[in-house]
Write an enzyme that holds these catalytic residues in place. Structure first.
Site, PDB file in Angstrom:
ATOM      1  N   THR A  54      41.665  -2.223  63.393  1.00 30.81           N
ATOM      2  CA  THR A  54      41.344  -3.438  63.737  1.00 30.81           C
ATOM      3  C   THR A  54      41.558  -4.647  62.948  1.00 30.81           C
ATOM      4  O   THR A  54      40.800  -5.661  62.783  1.00 30.81           O
ATOM      5  CB  THR A  54      39.813  -3.666  64.508  1.00 30.81           C
ATOM      6  N   ARG A 111      35.190  -4.431  63.396  1.00 28.03           N
ATOM      7  CA  ARG A 111      34.398  -4.930  64.224  1.00 28.03           C
ATOM      8  C   ARG A 111      33.040  -5.429  64.146  1.00 28.03           C
ATOM      9  O   ARG A 111      32.487  -6.026  65.169  1.00 28.03           O
ATOM     10  CB  ARG A 111      34.670  -4.291  65.589  1.00 28.03           C
ATOM     11  N   GLU A 159      39.082   6.099  60.650  1.00 34.34           N
ATOM     12  CA  GLU A 159      39.504   4.732  60.670  1.00 34.34           C
ATOM     13  C   GLU A 159      38.239   3.844  61.123  1.00 34.34           C
ATOM     14  O   GLU A 159      37.808   4.149  62.032  1.00 34.34           O
ATOM     15  CB  GLU A 159      40.488   4.499  61.920  1.00 34.34           C
ATOM     16  N   LYS A 210      51.217   2.330  64.998  1.00 32.68           N
ATOM     17  CA  LYS A 210      50.271   2.751  65.858  1.00 32.68           C
ATOM     18  C   LYS A 210      50.877   2.254  67.056  1.00 32.68           C
ATOM     19  O   LYS A 210      51.361   1.316  67.550  1.00 32.68           O
ATOM     20  CB  LYS A 210      48.981   1.925  65.694  1.00 32.68           C
TER      21      LYS A 210
END
Ligand code: 3PG
Length: 217
Positions: free
Chosen positions: A70, A46, A42, A130
């Site tokens: 994210t 960011r 993953e 998640k």
């Protein structure tokens, strides 16, 4: 393919959550992790190079399962899909994210912790979620409790998962994979210690394999 199917076909349930600062690190990092036995990564959106890193990994390693993490807006979702992400993960869920996810074939793992958040995701047809921030939100005990009212929901806990507590998560029937940054320590990435990244991944995969054989300590 939905996220449940994608996660269940992974040979290894450990998903490194990666913050990548240098584009040049993308391919050697992915190679080290995959050689260590990791099945899916993953890449968190960011850093400015995150989407380019996903594209570079998919281009060099087309069979690798590379997700985007994210992902916090519809725009970011589109960028992740454009980059070639195989799945998309969000720390939560919004109407905009659900709407954008419905417009794309790329599997989505929305974040959910509370009963209401799980119910909302179920209303949109999701069965794999998640669970973030896992440790702060109650850890394995909370996930065990959620299995009562939500027997058909699978979770990917992330946030505070470490080699010391990963067994407690993977032993739960409603955990299909676990994610975490412990597999890609920042100092190893800064120093481009790919052999050490490989070794850490290989050791962690061995740990999990032993666990599934009942040898976990
Ligand atoms: C995250 O999104 O940062 C992940 O949940 C990773 O959390 P961790 O750094 O606690 O593993």
């Amino acid at each position: 393919m939905d996220a449940s199917a994608l996660l269940s076909r992974l040979a290894c349930p450990l998903i490194p959550v990666v913050v990548i600062d240098r584009l040049d690190d993308a391919v050697p990092l992915a190679e080290a992790l995959l050689q260590g036995g990791i099945s899916a990564l993953e890449i968190t959106l960011r850093t400015p190079v995150a989407c380019e890193a996903i594209s570079a990994m998919k281009s060099a390693l087309p069979d690798a399962v590379i997700g985007a993490g994210t992902v916090s807006s519809g725009e970011a979702y589109g960028a992740a899909v454009q980059a070639g992400a195989d799945f998309v993960v969000s720390p939560g869920a919004t109407d905009q994210l659900f709407k954008t996810a419905a417009a794309h074939a790329v599997p989505f793992l929305p974040g959910a912790v509370t009963g209401s958040e799980v119910l909302r995701a179920m209303e949109f047809g999701y069965a794999a979620l998640k669970f973030f921030p896992a440790e702060a939100a109650g850890g394995p005990q909370a996930l065990q409790a959620l299995s009562g009212p939500f027997p058909d929901i699978n979770f990917m806990p992330t946030g505070g998962v470490t080699p010391h507590n990963v067994a407690a998560y993977l032993q739960l029937n409603n955990v299909c994979a676990v994610g975490g940054s412990w597999l890609t320590p920042r100092d190893l990435l800064i120093d481009q210690q790919w052999e050490a990244v490989f070794q850490l991944a290989a050791d962690s995969v061995t740990q999990v394999t032993q666990m599934s054989r009942g040898e976990w300590q």
